[in-house]
Design a protein around this motif. Structure first.
Motif, PDB file in Angstrom:
ATOM      1  N   TYR A 173       0.687  -1.094  -0.004  1.00 59.19           N
ATOM      2  CA  TYR A 173      -0.115  -0.117  -0.087  1.00 59.19           C
ATOM      3  C   TYR A 173       0.950   1.242   0.108  1.00 59.19           C
ATOM      4  O   TYR A 173       0.332   2.396  -0.338  1.00 59.19           O
ATOM      5  N   GLY A 174       2.052   1.132   0.421  1.00 54.62           N
ATOM      6  CA  GLY A 174       3.056   2.366   0.320  1.00 54.62           C
ATOM      7  C   GLY A 174       3.922   2.369  -0.898  1.00 54.62           C
ATOM      8  O   GLY A 174       3.683   1.636  -1.912  1.00 54.62           O
ATOM      9  N   ASP A 175       5.022   3.074  -0.699  1.00 52.27           N
ATOM     10  CA  ASP A 175       5.884   3.210  -1.715  1.00 52.27           C
ATOM     11  C   ASP A 175       6.903   2.268  -1.751  1.00 52.27           C
ATOM     12  O   ASP A 175       8.157   2.139  -1.378  1.00 52.27           O
ATOM     13  N   GLY A 176       6.400   1.006  -2.206  1.00 51.59           N
ATOM     14  CA  GLY A 176       7.354  -0.227  -2.130  1.00 51.59           C
ATOM     15  C   GLY A 176       8.555  -0.435  -2.795  1.00 51.59           C
ATOM     16  O   GLY A 176       9.409  -0.887  -2.543  1.00 51.59           O
ATOM     17  N   ASP A 177       8.385   0.522  -4.077  1.00 49.82           N
ATOM     18  CA  ASP A 177       9.484   0.326  -5.207  1.00 49.82           C
ATOM     19  C   ASP A 177      10.463   1.379  -4.826  1.00 49.82           C
ATOM     20  O   ASP A 177      11.397   1.507  -5.809  1.00 49.82           O
ATOM     21  N   GLY A 178      10.356   2.118  -4.086  1.00 45.82           N
ATOM     22  CA  GLY A 178      11.203   3.431  -3.812  1.00 45.82           C
ATOM     23  C   GLY A 178      12.467   3.144  -3.673  1.00 45.82           C
ATOM     24  O   GLY A 178      13.468   3.531  -4.174  1.00 45.82           O
ATOM     25  N   TRP A 179      12.679   1.956  -2.805  1.00 42.74           N
ATOM     26  CA  TRP A 179      14.069   1.652  -2.366  1.00 42.74           C
ATOM     27  C   TRP A 179      14.818   0.962  -3.616  1.00 42.74           C
ATOM     28  O   TRP A 179      15.935   1.225  -3.773  1.00 42.74           O
ATOM     29  N   ASN A 180      14.071   0.102  -4.582  1.00 42.88           N
ATOM     30  CA  ASN A 180      14.738  -0.419  -5.674  1.00 42.88           C
ATOM     31  C   ASN A 180      14.963   0.483  -6.647  1.00 42.88           C
ATOM     32  O   ASN A 180      15.621   0.579  -7.654  1.00 42.88           O
ATOM     33  N   ARG A 181      14.094   1.622  -6.812  1.00 44.37           N
ATOM     34  CA  ARG A 181      14.225   2.417  -7.925  1.00 44.37           C
ATOM     35  C   ARG A 181      15.442   3.020  -7.883  1.00 44.37           C
ATOM     36  O   ARG A 181      16.045   3.430  -8.968  1.00 44.37           O
ATOM     37  N   HIS A 182      15.881   3.723  -6.886  1.00 40.15           N
ATOM     38  CA  HIS A 182      17.254   4.481  -6.834  1.00 40.15           C
ATOM     39  C   HIS A 182      18.373   3.439  -6.066  1.00 40.15           C
ATOM     40  O   HIS A 182      19.060   4.195  -5.279  1.00 40.15           O
ATOM     41  N   SER A 183      18.334   2.147  -6.232  1.00 42.77           N
ATOM     42  CA  SER A 183      19.119   1.457  -5.714  1.00 42.77           C
ATOM     43  C   SER A 183      20.824   1.571  -6.085  1.00 42.77           C
ATOM     44  O   SER A 183      20.845   1.736  -7.661  1.00 42.77           O
ATOM     45  N   GLY A 184      21.594   1.578  -5.285  1.00 41.78           N
ATOM     46  CA  GLY A 184      22.938   1.708  -5.617  1.00 41.78           C
ATOM     47  C   GLY A 184      23.879   0.311  -5.279  1.00 41.78           C
ATOM     48  O   GLY A 184      23.189  -0.511  -5.088  1.00 41.78           O
ATOM     49  N   TRP A 185      25.069   0.415  -5.627  1.00 37.79           N
ATOM     50  CA  TRP A 185      25.653  -0.781  -5.739  1.00 37.79           C
ATOM     51  C   TRP A 185      25.722  -1.455  -4.082  1.00 37.79           C
ATOM     52  O   TRP A 185      25.863  -2.548  -3.879  1.00 37.79           O
ATOM     53  N   TRP A 186      25.463  -0.416  -3.104  1.00 37.47           N
ATOM     54  CA  TRP A 186      25.593  -0.824  -1.817  1.00 37.47           C
ATOM     55  C   TRP A 186      24.231  -1.116  -1.021  1.00 37.47           C
ATOM     56  O   TRP A 186      24.335  -1.930   0.056  1.00 37.47           O
ATOM     57  N   GLN A 187      23.229  -0.778  -1.711  1.00 35.48           N
ATOM     58  CA  GLN A 187      21.938  -1.093  -1.083  1.00 35.48           C
ATOM     59  C   GLN A 187      21.514  -2.750  -1.136  1.00 35.48           C
ATOM     60  O   GLN A 187      20.989  -2.985   0.034  1.00 35.48           O
ATOM     61  N   PRO A 188      21.874  -3.497  -2.015  1.00 37.84           N
ATOM     62  CA  PRO A 188      21.542  -4.989  -1.717  1.00 37.84           C
ATOM     63  C   PRO A 188      22.204  -5.493  -0.413  1.00 37.84           C
ATOM     64  O   PRO A 188      21.569  -6.183   0.139  1.00 37.84           O
ATOM     65  N   SER A 189      23.443  -5.036  -0.308  1.00 39.54           N
ATOM     66  CA  SER A 189      23.989  -5.519   1.031  1.00 39.54           C
ATOM     67  C   SER A 189      23.286  -4.808   2.367  1.00 39.54           C
ATOM     68  O   SER A 189      23.048  -5.583   3.247  1.00 39.54           O
ATOM     69  N   LEU A 190      23.046  -3.644   2.006  1.00 44.19           N
ATOM     70  CA  LEU A 190      22.222  -2.903   3.074  1.00 44.19           C
ATOM     71  C   LEU A 190      20.827  -3.654   3.543  1.00 44.19           C
ATOM     72  O   LEU A 190      20.675  -3.838   4.708  1.00 44.19           O
ATOM     73  N   ARG A 191      20.331  -4.001   2.312  1.00 39.88           N
ATOM     74  CA  ARG A 191      18.881  -4.797   2.564  1.00 39.88           C
ATOM     75  C   ARG A 191      19.078  -6.025   3.084  1.00 39.88           C
ATOM     76  O   ARG A 191      18.356  -6.455   3.817  1.00 39.88           O
ATOM     77  N   TYR A 192      20.136  -6.792   2.603  1.00 40.43           N
ATOM     78  CA  TYR A 192      20.516  -8.171   3.348  1.00 40.43           C
ATOM     79  C   TYR A 192      20.633  -7.820   4.639  1.00 40.43           C
ATOM     80  O   TYR A 192      20.021  -8.812   5.653  1.00 40.43           O
ATOM     81  N   LEU A 193      21.302  -6.934   5.371  1.00 37.71           N
ATOM     82  CA  LEU A 193      21.654  -7.039   6.570  1.00 37.71           C
ATOM     83  C   LEU A 193      20.507  -6.366   7.429  1.00 37.71           C
ATOM     84  O   LEU A 193      20.029  -6.845   8.507  1.00 37.71           O
TER      85      LEU A 193
END
Length: 408
Positions: free
Chosen positions: A89-109
């Motif tokens: 219901y929210g802005d669920g794709d905002g994180w992925n839309r501007h993802s950088g090289w470091w954000q997958p690791s941050l999402r994992y943690l």
């Protein structure tokens, strides 16, 4: 179907413990859901796994393994369902839309941290109830060890299986061992930090029941009234505030007894015998330090315990307990004590005081004694177990008087 058979083989190889049984039943249902194009991982699958286990082993519901395993899984499914709905219901794709090289690791943690917080909060009441311990740095330990296991140990294990037909598994098993050594050393390092574990006093059963009911209410409902479960959980935790530990504890084997000092410490009659029992008493009382020793003679620091070579007189709330060391002290202490405790058999009875001797310990097991303004309350091991086929008839034949005793 091949995956289900492989999961069953692994469960048997791992010993088929309760968490393993739960995991296998849920993964089997999830795989069947994939075959039928249905959602497999849900609270219904947890209920199905619990039902199967309870049909086979109904006594497991009282064990820590069953309770902690299902509490963690139920809370994780309910928690991630809630987060998924918020994302939908929210802005669920905002994180992925501007993802950088470091954000997958941050999402994992972040996923590890959220999972640890949810599962840790769900299992903490059961850990306190069964083990009287709370791990303060569990989140930090998981942030170190889960990535090591998922990115180093498990890939090395899979590579070892692939290399086994060629006899080259050592190339993968050696790095796997290095990863396991890092996991063990990191766990030891975190456990050695000051305050890594907090000892908690024993929680009554009704407190754990309230916490469990409140947690189920919070996880099963989806509307706003699910938050009412938080009030029930808080009421369950408040049980530890109202619990009053006994003033006197007596080992059922007649090896050692303990009393509660004014500063909350525990004093034992001796240290050589009943060491395991002393550790259990200290843990249930939430005490980190080693129990002290009752004085051979003289008064204790708080003045409530006065000992000589024949007996010790312990005073609490205007009541007096005589802890007999020699049978020769019985006649004198009978007239000044409200309760008499002897680790040896006594062939006399006192008309004005309750007497607990070696025969009572043999018949009724360990004793816990509360002394308060309301009088003296006694609980025994066999009295707590009640009439059961495995309770000796000699133990169940003699009942404790439930009426509080008070000479005043």
């Amino acid at each position: 179907m091949t995956a289900i058979i492989a999961a069953f083989a692994y469960a048997v190889m791992a010993g088929a413990t309760l968490p393993t049984q739960r995991a296998f039943l849920m993964i089997a249902l999830a795989l069947i859901g994939v075959l039928l194009d249905r959602r497999g991982l849900s609270l219904r699958s947890v209920a199905w796994a619990a039902m199967v286990i309870l049909v086979i082993q109904p006594e497991s519901v009282l064990g820590a393994s069953f309770q902690m395993s299902f509490a963690a899984v139920i809370s994780l499914i309910a928690g991630y369902e809630y987060l998924s709905e918020r994302r939908a219901y929210g802005d669920g794709d905002g994180w992925n839309r501007h993802s950088g090289w470091w954000q997958p690791s941050l999402r994992y943690l972040a996923g590890i941290a959220i999972t640890t917080l949810i599962a840790g909060a769900a299992t903490a009441p059961f850990a306190v109830f069964h083990f009287n311990r709370f791990a303060d740095y569990g989140l930090i330990a998981n942030l170190i060890e889960v990535p090591l296991t998922g990115l180093w140990v498990m890939p090395s294990a899979m590579l070892a299986f692939l290399l086994m037909p060629f006899g080259a598994e050592a190339w993968a098993l050696a790095p796997m061992g290095w990863g396991l050594e890092l996991v063990i050393q990191s766990a030891k390092a975190v456990a050695a930090w000051p305050g890594a574990v907090t000892l908690m006093p024993a929680m009554p059963v009704w407190g754990l029941v309230l916490i469990s009911l409140g947690g189920l209410w919070l996880c099963l409902w989806r509307r706003v009234w699910r938050l009412w479960g938080l009030a029930v959980i808080a009421a369950g935790f408040s049980a530890m505030i109202w619990v009053e530990p006994p003033q006197i504890l007596i080992d059922g084997a007649g090896r050692v007894l303990a009393i509660k000092a004014d500063d909350g410490r525990m004093l034992v009659s001796q240290r050589r015998r009943g060491r395991f029992q002393q550790e259990i008493w200290a843990r249930l009382s939430g005490l980190e330090h080693r129990p002290g020793l009752m004085p051979a003679s003289g008064r204790s620091a708080d003045g409530r315990l006065n000992c000589d070579v024949e007996s010790c007189l312990y005073q609490e709330s205007g009541l007096t307990a005589s802890l007999i060391r020699s049978e020769s002290a019985f006649d004198e202490d009978c007239w000044i004590a409200d309760i008499i405790v002897s680790m040896s058999p006594l062939r006399k009875r006192c008309p004005s005081a309750k007497v607990i001797d070696r025969y009572d310990l043999w018949r009724l097991g360990g004793h816990a004694i509360w002394m308060s303004n309301a009088g003296i309350r006694i609980e025994t091991v066999n009295g707590y177990r009640g009439e059961r086929p495995w309770v000796p008839k000699k133990a169940s034949a003699k009942k404790q008087n439930p009426t509080p005793m008070n000479k005043k």
